[in-house]
Design a protein around this motif. Structure first.
Motif, PDB file in Angstrom:
ATOM      1  N   ILE A   1      -8.354  -3.002   6.257  1.00 16.01           N
ATOM      2  CA  ILE A   1      -6.998  -2.722   5.797  1.00 16.01           C
ATOM      3  C   ILE A   1      -6.823  -3.171   4.352  1.00 16.01           C
ATOM      4  N   VAL A   2      -7.268  -4.371   4.038  1.00 17.55           N
ATOM      5  CA  VAL A   2      -7.145  -4.890   2.667  1.00 17.55           C
ATOM      6  C   VAL A   2      -7.907  -3.993   1.694  1.00 17.55           C
ATOM      7  N   SER A   3      -9.118  -3.605   2.054  1.00 20.66           N
ATOM      8  CA  SER A   3      -9.932  -2.768   1.177  1.00 20.66           C
ATOM      9  C   SER A   3      -9.283  -1.417   0.934  1.00 20.66           C
ATOM     10  N   ALA A   4      -8.703  -0.837   1.991  1.00 18.31           N
ATOM     11  CA  ALA A   4      -8.044   0.467   1.844  1.00 18.31           C
ATOM     12  C   ALA A   4      -6.837   0.367   0.919  1.00 18.31           C
ATOM     13  N   VAL A   5      -6.040  -0.689   1.076  1.00 17.90           N
ATOM     14  CA  VAL A   5      -4.858  -0.877   0.228  1.00 17.90           C
ATOM     15  C   VAL A   5      -5.269  -1.114  -1.223  1.00 17.90           C
ATOM     16  N   VAL A   6      -6.339  -1.894  -1.433  1.00 18.49           N
ATOM     17  CA  VAL A   6      -6.849  -2.129  -2.782  1.00 18.49           C
ATOM     18  C   VAL A   6      -7.224  -0.804  -3.438  1.00 18.49           C
ATOM     19  N   LEU A   7      -7.947   0.043  -2.712  1.00 15.71           N
ATOM     20  CA  LEU A   7      -8.368   1.335  -3.248  1.00 15.71           C
ATOM     21  C   LEU A   7      -7.162   2.209  -3.566  1.00 15.71           C
ATOM     22  N   GLU A   8      -6.144   2.177  -2.717  1.00 15.28           N
ATOM     23  CA  GLU A   8      -4.927   2.959  -2.966  1.00 15.28           C
ATOM     24  C   GLU A   8      -4.223   2.501  -4.240  1.00 15.28           C
ATOM     25  N   ASP A   9      -4.140   1.186  -4.440  1.00 11.73           N
ATOM     26  CA  ASP A   9      -3.493   0.670  -5.652  1.00 11.73           C
ATOM     27  C   ASP A   9      -4.265   1.063  -6.907  1.00 11.73           C
ATOM     28  N   VAL A  10      -5.596   0.991  -6.834  1.00 15.86           N
ATOM     29  CA  VAL A  10      -6.422   1.380  -7.985  1.00 15.86           C
ATOM     30  C   VAL A  10      -6.211   2.854  -8.308  1.00 15.86           C
TER      31      VAL A  10
ATOM     32  N   LYS B   1       4.296   6.421   5.334  1.00 11.27           N
ATOM     33  CA  LYS B   1       3.316   5.348   5.205  1.00 11.27           C
ATOM     34  C   LYS B   1       2.895   4.819   6.581  1.00 11.27           C
ATOM     35  N   PHE B   2       3.880   4.608   7.456  1.00  6.85           N
ATOM     36  CA  PHE B   2       3.550   4.084   8.777  1.00  6.85           C
ATOM     37  C   PHE B   2       2.730   5.102   9.571  1.00  6.85           C
ATOM     38  N   PHE B   3       3.174   6.357   9.598  1.00  4.36           N
ATOM     39  CA  PHE B   3       2.458   7.389  10.360  1.00  4.36           C
ATOM     40  C   PHE B   3       1.040   7.576   9.840  1.00  4.36           C
ATOM     41  N   SER B   4       0.891   7.691   8.512  1.00  3.83           N
ATOM     42  CA  SER B   4      -0.435   7.916   7.940  1.00  3.83           C
ATOM     43  C   SER B   4      -1.334   6.692   8.126  1.00  3.83           C
ATOM     44  N   GLY B   5      -0.735   5.479   8.069  1.00  4.78           N
ATOM     45  CA  GLY B   5      -1.520   4.269   8.293  1.00  4.78           C
ATOM     46  C   GLY B   5      -2.042   4.194   9.717  1.00  4.78           C
ATOM     47  N   TYR B   6      -1.178   4.522  10.679  1.00  2.00           N
ATOM     48  CA  TYR B   6      -1.605   4.521  12.084  1.00  2.00           C
ATOM     49  C   TYR B   6      -2.670   5.585  12.319  1.00  2.00           C
ATOM     50  N   LEU B   7      -2.449   6.783  11.782  1.00  2.00           N
ATOM     51  CA  LEU B   7      -3.407   7.874  11.937  1.00  2.00           C
ATOM     52  C   LEU B   7      -4.746   7.509  11.302  1.00  2.00           C
ATOM     53  N   ALA B   8      -4.708   6.954  10.104  1.00  2.00           N
ATOM     54  CA  ALA B   8      -5.937   6.575   9.411  1.00  2.00           C
ATOM     55  C   ALA B   8      -6.701   5.499  10.179  1.00  2.00           C
TER      56      ALA B   8
ATOM     57  N   ILE C   1     -10.210   2.011  14.466  1.00  3.67           N
ATOM     58  CA  ILE C   1      -9.516   0.733  14.591  1.00  3.67           C
ATOM     59  C   ILE C   1      -8.645   0.780  15.844  1.00  3.67           C
ATOM     60  N   SER C   2      -8.461  -0.352  16.499  1.00  2.00           N
ATOM     61  CA  SER C   2      -7.671  -0.396  17.728  1.00  2.00           C
ATOM     62  C   SER C   2      -6.235   0.052  17.467  1.00  2.00           C
ATOM     63  N   LYS C   3      -5.565   0.447  18.538  1.00  2.00           N
ATOM     64  CA  LYS C   3      -4.179   0.896  18.409  1.00  2.00           C
ATOM     65  C   LYS C   3      -3.295  -0.205  17.824  1.00  2.00           C
ATOM     66  N   GLU C   4      -3.493  -1.428  18.295  1.00  7.06           N
ATOM     67  CA  GLU C   4      -2.675  -2.548  17.813  1.00  7.06           C
ATOM     68  C   GLU C   4      -2.857  -2.760  16.314  1.00  7.06           C
ATOM     69  N   HIS C   5      -4.095  -2.765  15.867  1.00  3.38           N
ATOM     70  CA  HIS C   5      -4.364  -2.999  14.446  1.00  3.38           C
ATOM     71  C   HIS C   5      -4.002  -1.784  13.595  1.00  3.38           C
ATOM     72  N   SER C   6      -4.052  -0.595  14.188  1.00  9.96           N
ATOM     73  CA  SER C   6      -3.615   0.599  13.461  1.00  9.96           C
ATOM     74  C   SER C   6      -2.118   0.553  13.203  1.00  9.96           C
ATOM     75  N   VAL C   7      -1.372   0.062  14.189  1.00 14.84           N
ATOM     76  CA  VAL C   7       0.073  -0.119  14.004  1.00 14.84           C
ATOM     77  C   VAL C   7       0.327  -1.128  12.885  1.00 14.84           C
ATOM     78  N   MET C   8      -0.456  -2.194  12.867  1.00 11.45           N
ATOM     79  CA  MET C   8      -0.269  -3.220  11.838  1.00 11.45           C
ATOM     80  C   MET C   8      -0.642  -2.686  10.457  1.00 11.45           C
ATOM     81  N   PHE C   9      -1.648  -1.812  10.394  1.00 14.42           N
ATOM     82  CA  PHE C   9      -1.994  -1.181   9.123  1.00 14.42           C
ATOM     83  C   PHE C   9      -0.841  -0.305   8.651  1.00 14.42           C
TER      84      PHE C   9
END
Length: 334
Positions: free
Chosen positions: A99-108, A260-267, A273-281
């Motif tokens: 999750i952290v790596s994906a967010v870092v890449l998005e910001d860049v 953001k929430f829908f695309s994060g869960y889908l991604a 990634i587990s459903k729980e962690h996908s929701v958190m992403f």
């Protein structure tokens, strides 16, 4: 004179904010599970970008303003997401690092796209675009190769003997000013240049004391002035006098958070990634603050977006920066 002083310190705050955002970013994390990280960043950035662009177009904004909204919807706030994931007990897990790596890449990506849009709208240089981008890519590559070696030699190998941390702090600040001047001469917007420099130095600044000093200067002095400047530019009267403006605010907030929430869960699910962690992403990716406000302020100062869009983006940042970390903490302890 007072307004000019506030604007000057606000600009310094904005620049230092982006430098710290880059400094807190660890690009080396992206190298691990690059395929999953790229997939998550593409989906979690692409879907909101399309949604934001379509909303701006539907409300009659120009193509450039719509692209700015798309760029803002791509970005997030790694500086808030990391503490939020730690409080949710997810940061040290494999899914948390994805999750952290994906967010870092998005910001860049969002900052690089912002630089392209701003250069297209208000070019700082007269260089032809092909030559401009060639010089930009070459400069970033050269800085990426040589600057960390120079910085590590200076910061980590005892180059300074007298008042070591004070000298190191001065070295970083002088380096920041020098790189900003170079990129400004090249035609790169200062906030993009500051972020790139922070990104390059992120692996070189390992001293906790030096990092604390930079953090204190930035968040204790310059950044509060930037937020003060943002606050003075907001105008909530536009929402009380027009139902269309209030509806636009609600649409911006709901579309940003929802996409953001829908695309994060889908991604997350597509990346196994587990459903729980996908929701958190999905929840974590809704946070909009540093990069979003930097892009918003830069676009407003150039006249690309109006006061309604500026105020809407600031309200979006306030809502997500307050409530998303709370929701993440509750999910982590459930």
């Amino acid at each position: 004179p007072v307004n000019e002083t506030v604007e000057f310190f606000g600009f310094l705050g904005l620049t230092f904010l982006m430098f710290m955002a880059g400094l807190e970013t660890r690009v080396d994390q992206i190298q691990h599970s690059a395929g999953k990280v790229s997939l998550m960043a593409f989906i979690n950035g692409g879907i909101p970008a399309i949604a934001g662009f379509l909303v701006a177009q539907a409300y009659g904004y120009s193509l450039t303003a719509s692209l700015i909204v798309a760029v803002i919807f791509v970005s997030s706030s790694i500086a808030i997401i990391i503490p939020s994931l730690k409080s949710a007990k997810l940061f040290k897990k494999d899914d948390g690092q994805l999750i952290v790596s994906a967010v870092v890449l998005e910001d860049v990506i969002s900052l690089l796209l912002l630089g392209v849009v701003l250069q297209s709208f208000a070019p700082i240089t007269n260089l032809p675009l092909p030559l401009y981008f060639a010089l930009l890519i070459t400069s970033v590559a050269a800085i990426k190769v040589f600057l960390p070696k120079i910085s590590k030699a200076v910061l980590q190998k005892g180059f300074f003997q007298h008042k070591e941390h004070e000298d190191q702090l001065r070295f970083v600040i002088v380096l920041l000013m020098a790189v900003l001047l170079y990129f400004s001469a090249l035609g790169v917007h200062p906030i993009v240049a500051a972020f790139l420099l922070g990104l390059v130095l992120s692996g070189a600044v390992t001293s906790d004391k030096l990092f604390t000093q930079l953090h204190t200067i930035g968040y204790g002095l310059f950044v509060p002035v930037f937020f003060f400047m943002i606050g003075t530019q907001m105008d909530f009267k536009i929402f009380s006098g027009s139902e269309d403006s209030l509806l636009f605010l609600l649409v911006i907030v709901l579309v940003s958070i929802g996409s953001k929430f829908f695309s994060g869960y889908l991604a997350g699910r597509l990346a196994k990634i587990s459903k729980e962690h996908s929701v958190m992403f999905g929840v974590a990716s809704t946070i909009q603050l540093t990069t979003s406000l930097a892009a918003t302020q830069a676009a407003y100062s150039l006249g690309i977006i109006d006061i309604t869009l500026l105020t809407s983006m600031v309200v979006l940042s306030i809502i997500t920066a307050i409530f998303s970390p709370i929701i993440l903490r509750l999910l982590g302890h459930s």
